[in-house]
Design a protein around this motif. Sequence first.
Motif, short mmCIF file in Angstrom:
data_model
loop_
_atom_site.label_atom_id
_atom_site.label_comp_id
_atom_site.label_asym_id
_atom_site.label_seq_id
_atom_site.Cartn_x
_atom_site.Cartn_y
_atom_site.Cartn_z
N LYS A 44 -14.88 -26.30 12.91
CA LYS A 44 -13.52 -26.34 13.48
C LYS A 44 -12.59 -25.17 12.98
O LYS A 44 -12.59 -24.63 11.83
CB LYS A 44 -13.10 -27.75 13.05
N LEU A 45 -11.66 -25.03 13.98
CA LEU A 45 -10.50 -24.14 13.63
C LEU A 45 -9.18 -25.03 13.35
O LEU A 45 -9.22 -25.90 14.22
CB LEU A 45 -10.41 -23.08 14.79
N PHE A 46 -8.51 -24.50 12.33
CA PHE A 46 -7.18 -25.18 12.08
C PHE A 46 -6.31 -23.96 12.13
O PHE A 46 -6.47 -23.11 11.32
CB PHE A 46 -7.25 -25.78 10.34
N ILE A 47 -5.27 -24.38 12.97
CA ILE A 47 -4.19 -23.45 12.99
C ILE A 47 -3.07 -23.81 12.66
O ILE A 47 -2.19 -24.57 13.25
CB ILE A 47 -4.20 -22.64 14.52
N SER A 48 -2.13 -23.25 11.70
CA SER A 48 -0.81 -23.58 11.27
C SER A 48 0.11 -23.12 12.38
O SER A 48 0.01 -21.90 12.98
CB SER A 48 -0.39 -23.00 9.94
N ASP A 49 1.05 -23.80 12.88
CA ASP A 49 2.00 -23.73 14.07
C ASP A 49 3.51 -24.19 13.60
O ASP A 49 3.67 -25.27 13.19
CB ASP A 49 1.58 -24.15 15.25
N TYR A 50 4.34 -23.21 13.69
CA TYR A 50 5.73 -23.56 13.59
C TYR A 50 6.25 -24.84 14.56
O TYR A 50 7.20 -25.88 14.23
CB TYR A 50 6.72 -22.61 13.93
N GLY A 51 5.44 -24.82 15.78
CA GLY A 51 5.84 -25.70 16.80
C GLY A 51 7.17 -25.20 17.34
O GLY A 51 7.55 -23.98 17.20
N PRO A 52 7.77 -25.88 18.77
CA PRO A 52 8.72 -25.50 19.11
C PRO A 52 10.21 -25.19 18.55
O PRO A 52 10.19 -26.13 17.77
CB PRO A 52 8.76 -26.19 20.40
N TYR A 53 11.19 -24.52 19.02
CA TYR A 53 12.33 -24.54 18.35
C TYR A 53 13.05 -25.73 19.22
O TYR A 53 12.97 -25.94 20.35
CB TYR A 53 13.19 -23.26 18.86
N ASP A 54 13.88 -26.26 18.29
CA ASP A 54 15.00 -27.45 18.93
C ASP A 54 16.19 -26.67 19.57
O ASP A 54 16.14 -25.29 19.24
CB ASP A 54 15.09 -28.43 18.24
N ALA A 55 17.03 -27.37 19.72
CA ALA A 55 18.51 -26.71 20.41
C ALA A 55 19.00 -26.08 19.30
O ALA A 55 19.86 -25.05 19.59
CB ALA A 55 19.42 -27.85 20.86
N SER A 56 18.92 -26.33 17.87
CA SER A 56 19.33 -25.86 16.65
C SER A 56 18.67 -24.71 16.22
O SER A 56 18.82 -24.06 15.14
CB SER A 56 20.05 -26.61 15.73
N TYR A 57 17.49 -24.20 17.03
CA TYR A 57 16.67 -23.07 16.43
C TYR A 57 15.69 -23.74 15.09
O TYR A 57 15.58 -22.99 14.30
CB TYR A 57 17.18 -21.77 16.35
N ALA A 58 15.83 -25.13 14.85
CA ALA A 58 14.88 -25.53 13.83
C ALA A 58 13.68 -25.77 14.36
O ALA A 58 13.53 -25.81 15.58
CB ALA A 58 15.49 -26.75 13.11
N THR A 59 12.60 -26.16 13.50
CA THR A 59 11.21 -26.25 13.89
C THR A 59 10.82 -27.90 13.44
O THR A 59 9.82 -28.02 12.46
CB THR A 59 10.32 -25.53 13.44
N PRO A 60 11.50 -29.00 13.88
CA PRO A 60 11.17 -30.17 13.12
C PRO A 60 9.49 -30.99 13.81
O PRO A 60 9.18 -31.66 13.26
CB PRO A 60 12.15 -31.34 13.96
N ASP A 61 8.71 -30.01 14.59
CA ASP A 61 7.80 -30.58 15.20
C ASP A 61 6.74 -29.59 14.87
O ASP A 61 5.67 -29.42 15.84
CB ASP A 61 7.94 -30.75 16.58
N SER A 62 6.67 -29.32 13.57
CA SER A 62 5.72 -28.29 13.14
C SER A 62 4.12 -29.16 12.98
O SER A 62 4.37 -30.32 12.85
CB SER A 62 5.82 -27.75 11.63
N TYR A 63 3.16 -28.29 13.10
CA TYR A 63 2.04 -29.15 13.18
C TYR A 63 0.77 -27.84 12.50
O TYR A 63 0.97 -26.83 12.61
CB TYR A 63 1.63 -29.66 14.54
N VAL A 64 -0.50 -28.57 12.50
CA VAL A 64 -1.50 -27.71 12.30
C VAL A 64 -2.64 -28.05 13.42
O VAL A 64 -2.90 -29.47 13.60
CB VAL A 64 -2.31 -28.02 11.06
N ALA A 65 -3.01 -27.21 14.30
CA ALA A 65 -3.75 -27.52 15.59
C ALA A 65 -5.22 -27.27 15.04
O ALA A 65 -5.80 -26.64 14.30
CB ALA A 65 -3.36 -26.51 16.70
N VAL A 66 -5.99 -28.17 15.93
CA VAL A 66 -7.32 -28.53 15.60
C VAL A 66 -8.06 -27.94 16.80
O VAL A 66 -7.85 -28.44 17.96
CB VAL A 66 -7.96 -29.86 15.23
N VAL A 67 -9.07 -27.01 16.68
CA VAL A 67 -9.89 -26.59 17.99
C VAL A 67 -11.51 -26.73 17.37
O VAL A 67 -11.79 -26.40 16.59
CB VAL A 67 -9.63 -24.99 18.26
N ASN A 68 -12.15 -27.51 18.10
CA ASN A 68 -13.47 -27.69 18.01
C ASN A 68 -14.32 -26.48 18.89
O ASN A 68 -14.67 -26.69 19.88
CB ASN A 68 -14.19 -29.13 18.62
#
Length: 349
Positions: free
Chosen positions: A126-150
């Motif tokens: 597996k690949l694990f990829i750290s990602d800030y996630g999308p910016y919200d209206a205030s340019y914060a990143t409340p939806d950060s995640y680590v993506a998994v690829v098989n």
Amino acid sequence: MKLKQLLWASALLSVSFACSDSNDEKPLGKYNNGILIMNEGNFGTNDGEVYHLNPNTEELLPNIFEAENLRPFAGLLEDMVLEADRLYLVANTGKVEIVNPADFKSSGAVSGELDQPRSLAVNGSKLFISDYGPYDASYATPDSYVAVVNGLDGGTVSKKIEVSNKPEDLFSYGNYIIVAGSEENKIEIIDATQEAVITTLDLEASPKQFYAEDGILWVYAVTADEVLFYTVNLSSLTLGTTYSVPVANATSRIAFDGDDDMYILTSSGWPDYNDAVVSIDIEGTTATATELMTGSGFYGIGFDDDLDQIYVANSNGFQGNGTVSVLTETGSVIRSFEVGRGPSGFLVY
């Protein structure tokens, strides 16, 4: 940007030939011997690229991704991660390209389901990829995640594991992925089988990079006025010793020399951009800092363990191409040369 590296993390080879399973020796490829220079590229034009340097002959080959694949990389390079026979080029513009490190031919990609990838780690298949996630209206990143690829050659994202805001570096150990949660001062530990966070370690500083040596995981972290190095006991996944040194305005850029010395960059930021290269030495329970070089525009740092040389990248304010200066361990400039747009990291074979 960072680089395992590189750099903030380095991959070092001490021989000039690679061995196959049949024990027959074959020459290394065109690019997997020497130093790869990561040029981030310019925001908007997305012209990130990789240069290859032979430090012995000083031969510099530009734009090797485009040269070998007959198309531009077309992204902003954030990290380069070497895992066995694959090199992962992580672009914070939403994709990961996978190349053969010997000839730089593309062998796969992850794209279309990422937002702002920062780094990558391999665990099993597996690949694990750290990602800030999308910016919200205030340019914060409340939806950060680590993506998994098989699949080690890319493909689609099978899951997004919620983590704290702005995950940076990743480290794979055993059945775990260790995440540097930079904005909320956390280290989060993911079970690679469950694909879920199982443990969180709270820090007093923002973790940026990992480096493993002799069963100990070093964590490079910063505050406004200090640089801190935490150790993590990999057998118990618990915090160990903390070392601190009063260095202000440290950036996320760091290079380890494979011993007890680390090289970091500091910057006062806008509008003055008073930058410095700082050496940090850890002896026993004490960490000391020595300023080696000052200037402006310092953007990346690496270390060549074979030649004991420091590589300092300068973005030149993104006004045209950047430059790289090669230093001795005491900070004397050996030579400088022009590279691509926004040089930010190095991978040393």
